[in-house]
Design an enzyme around this catalytic site. Structure first.
Site, short mmCIF file in Angstrom:
data_model
loop_
_atom_site.label_atom_id
_atom_site.label_comp_id
_atom_site.label_asym_id
_atom_site.label_seq_id
_atom_site.Cartn_x
_atom_site.Cartn_y
_atom_site.Cartn_z
N ASP A 158 47.16 1.97 -38.10
CA ASP A 158 46.12 2.36 -39.05
C ASP A 158 45.65 1.09 -39.74
O ASP A 158 46.29 0.03 -39.63
CB ASP A 158 46.70 3.36 -40.06
N ARG A 169 40.21 15.69 -50.65
CA ARG A 169 40.56 14.29 -50.38
C ARG A 169 40.54 13.57 -51.72
O ARG A 169 39.49 13.52 -52.37
CB ARG A 169 39.57 13.64 -49.40
N HIS A 213 48.49 12.08 -44.93
CA HIS A 213 47.28 12.52 -44.22
C HIS A 213 47.70 13.56 -43.16
O HIS A 213 47.60 13.32 -41.96
CB HIS A 213 46.61 11.32 -43.57
N GLN A 241 45.40 14.72 -40.09
CA GLN A 241 45.30 13.76 -38.99
C GLN A 241 46.46 13.95 -38.01
O GLN A 241 46.29 13.82 -36.79
CB GLN A 241 45.30 12.33 -39.53
N ARG A 266 40.21 16.40 -34.28
CA ARG A 266 40.21 16.78 -35.70
C ARG A 266 39.52 18.14 -35.86
O ARG A 266 39.94 18.96 -36.67
CB ARG A 266 39.48 15.71 -36.54
N CYS A 271 43.73 6.61 -36.20
CA CYS A 271 43.01 7.72 -36.84
C CYS A 271 41.54 7.40 -37.07
O CYS A 271 40.74 8.32 -37.28
CB CYS A 271 43.70 8.11 -38.13
N1 CP Z 1 40.65 9.60 -39.93
C1 CP Z 1 39.91 10.09 -40.96
O1 CP Z 1 40.44 10.80 -41.86
O2 CP Z 1 38.60 9.81 -40.87
P1 CP Z 1 37.53 10.02 -42.05
O3 CP Z 1 37.93 9.09 -43.18
O4 CP Z 1 36.23 9.67 -41.44
O5 CP Z 1 37.60 11.46 -42.51
#
Ligand code: CP
Length: 300
Positions: A217, A104, A131, A134, A284, A256
């Site tokens: 989002d 990330r 992403h 997701q 997830r 998400c």
């Molecule tokens: N939706 C998502 O990626 O959540 P986190 O930031 O908690 O990983």
């Protein structure tokens, strides 16, 4: 042989993505029945998080445990990355020690540079551009609640940022119609290959009308939460129960998470019967397990 990476939904074939979604559904059933499914025994996942996470981190860690493997959490603060070791050198070192890496990163370019020098598969755990993990969970959630998403109408309301970009890719790969409603200054770039699947709508009501799935989002990505000027630009783009009433009767709502109640989504919508955001969050785990299994074992 070059490793398969998952930086974007476009890195896999539509048939491979559908296979991962189907496997996510199966793995969820196995997990529910407490049946062992240690298909990745002996494999090690390295996870680099430049930004915070709840869902992504726990899903990957728990997922590797269920699959019989293990994971290592690496933050730039605790590694030489935080002291300036180049990402290319880190990639060459880590890929001699672990079997797969998830990153990330604040900038998508960081993940692309890592992948270029990695001899093991690399997963995008979210960047400023995309992403994709997701989306695997979102599609699994739609499939479980409503069946195939092919040919369905999806509305994305809010910020044309990383989630919106991944929905644009998903519209191509899973073959659905996507309507995007954003303030003009926050509209996404639609790649040529997606133009037949994506329409930029003038307003949220137009986008949501007759939709089978409505998605939003946050309006402020991580690190920019206090930028009120940016948030003010989204006036009128909140998903409310009234907005959802324009969608099809059996429409579902996804987010998400984490959500900013009172900003992109009304206080009541997350608990509206049309909302399946908690199933989405839980998925997830299952979809990321299916992805890990695919990238680690599909060629065996
Ligand atoms: N939706 C998502 O990626 O959540 P986190 O930031 O908690 O990983």
């Amino acid at each position: 042989m070059n490793p398969r990476h998952f930086l974007s939904l476009f890195d896999l074939e539509p048939s491979e993505l559908k296979r991962i979604v189907r496997r996510g559904v199966e793995l969820k059933q196995l997990q529910g029945q407490r049946q062992e499914h240690q298909t990745c025994a002996g494999y090690l996942l390295g996870m680099i998080f430049e930004l915070s996470s709840t869902r992504t981190r726990v899903a990957f860690e728990a997922g590797m445990y269920h699959l019989g493997g293990a994971s290592i959490f690496l933050s730039p603060v605790d590694t030489q990355l935080g002291r300036g070791e180049p990402i290319e050198d880190t990639a060459r070192v880590l890929s001699r020690m672990v079997d797969i890496v998830m990153i990330r990163a604040k900038k998508h370019e960081t993940i692309s540079r890592f992948a270029k020098y990695s001899s093991v598969p690399v997963i995008n755990g979210m960047s400023d551009t995309l992403h994709p993990c997701q989306l695997l969970a979102d599609i699994q959630t739609f499939v479980e609640h409503r069946g195939s998403i092919q040919g369905k109408r999806v509305a994305f309301v809010g910020d044309g940022y990383n989630m919106c970009n991944s929905y644009i890719e998903a519209a191509v790969q899973f073959d659905f119609e996507l309507r995007v409603a954003t303030p003009p200054d926050h509209a996404p770039q639609v790649p040529d290959r997606a133009s037949g699947h994506v329409a930029l709508a003038a307003d949220p009501t137009e986008a949501v009308t007759d939709a089978d799935l409505v998605v939003t989002d946050v309006w402020s990505s991580m690190g920019h939460e206090d930028d009120r000027e940016r948030i003010n630009a989204f006036d009128g783009y909140q998903v409310t129960s009234e907005l959802l009433d324009n969608a099809n009767n059996d429409c579902i709502f996804l987010h998400c998470l984490p959500a900013h109640r009172g900003e992109e989504v009304d206080e009541l919508v997350l608990d509206d019967p049309r909302s399946v955001v908690w199933d989405e969050a839980g998925n997830r785990l299952h979809s990321q397990k299916a992805l890990l299994e695919f990238l680690l074992t599909a060629d065996q």
